[in-house]
Design a protein around this motif. Structure first.
Motif, PDB file in Angstrom:
ATOM      1  N   VAL A  70      -3.401   5.882   3.918  1.00 33.32           N
ATOM      2  CA  VAL A  70      -2.989   4.598   3.344  1.00 33.32           C
ATOM      3  C   VAL A  70      -3.865   4.343   2.122  1.00 33.32           C
ATOM      4  CG1 VAL A  70      -2.715   2.125   3.719  1.00 33.32           C
ATOM      5  CG2 VAL A  70      -2.292   3.722   5.600  1.00 33.32           C
ATOM      6  N   ALA A 107      -0.818   4.418  -7.022  1.00 34.92           N
ATOM      7  CA  ALA A 107      -1.805   3.839  -6.104  1.00 34.92           C
ATOM      8  C   ALA A 107      -3.219   4.266  -6.487  1.00 34.92           C
ATOM      9  CB  ALA A 107      -1.499   4.260  -4.670  1.00 34.92           C
ATOM     10  N   PRO A 131       0.832  -1.207   0.000  1.00 35.45           N
ATOM     11  CA  PRO A 131       0.000   0.000   0.000  1.00 35.45           C
ATOM     12  C   PRO A 131       0.869   1.261   0.000  1.00 35.45           C
ATOM     13  CG  PRO A 131      -0.018  -1.034   2.157  1.00 35.45           C
ATOM     14  CD  PRO A 131       0.710  -1.961   1.238  1.00 35.45           C
ATOM     15  N   PRO A 146      -4.293   1.371  -0.230  1.00 33.64           N
ATOM     16  CA  PRO A 146      -3.977  -0.001  -0.623  1.00 33.64           C
ATOM     17  C   PRO A 146      -4.458  -0.297  -2.042  1.00 33.64           C
ATOM     18  CG  PRO A 146      -5.854   0.018   0.856  1.00 33.64           C
ATOM     19  CD  PRO A 146      -5.388   1.442   0.724  1.00 33.64           C
ATOM     20  N   ARG A 202       1.660   4.621   1.536  1.00 34.19           N
ATOM     21  CA  ARG A 202       1.462   5.298   2.826  1.00 34.19           C
ATOM     22  C   ARG A 202       2.035   6.702   2.721  1.00 34.19           C
ATOM     23  NH1 ARG A 202       0.204   1.399   6.680  1.00 34.19           N
ATOM     24  NH2 ARG A 202       0.628  -0.704   5.962  1.00 34.19           N
TER      25      ARG A 202
END
Length: 149
Positions: free
Chosen positions: A76, A134, A13, A78, A15
């Motif tokens: 975060v 992401a 993930p 993920p 962060r």
């Protein structure tokens, strides 16, 4: 090959830490000063212009102070798209890019809208690339129709 390690399609993930931007705080101070100068340059009567100019300058300072006092948040992102802030899941996260500025909008558990921006002074280039990747993975997993119904 019998001895090759198995690879995983799941990535780690992303962060990120969000913190207030000094660049934004400086821009707010400059906007307050510009507003004060604009009022003084107008044809408003001087008895009204000076108090309004002082108020607009002070308002810019107050906005900058409030911005710098916002608490640090830990985000975060993920691969499954379940974005969290400080351990709490957010609903409907939308990440918008405006050049080097990343703007994130979301809803909390009560349905209230929130938003924040990562300015270039708070999000280095490597973290910006990681966030783009992401967010792209989360968007790819959504069921979006290619055409309007």
């Amino acid at each position: 090959m019998a001895n090759s390690p198995t690879s995983s399609s799941v990535s780690a993930p992303c962060r990120l830490e969000w913190r207030p931007s000094r660049l934004l705080a400086g821009a707010l101070v400059l906007l307050g000063a510009a507003a004060a100068l604009a009022v003084l340059a107008s044809e408003m009567p001087r008895g009204l212009a000076w108090p309004l100019a002082v108020a607009s300058g002070l308002w810019g300072l107050r906005l900058a102070r409030d911005e710098t006092r916002r608490p640090v948040q830990h985000w975060v992102f993920p691969a499954d798209g379940r974005v969290t802030v400080d351990g709490v899941r957010v609903r409907e996260p939308v990440l918008v890019w405006r050049g080097p500025l990343a703007i994130l909008r979301w809803r909390d558990g009560q349905g209230r809208r929130h938003g924040l921006g990562w300015w270039p002074d708070t999000l280095p280039a490597a973290a910006r690339r990681e966030l783009r990747l992401a967010a792209g993975m989360a968007d790819a997993s959504r069921d979006r129709r290619p055409m309007a119904p």
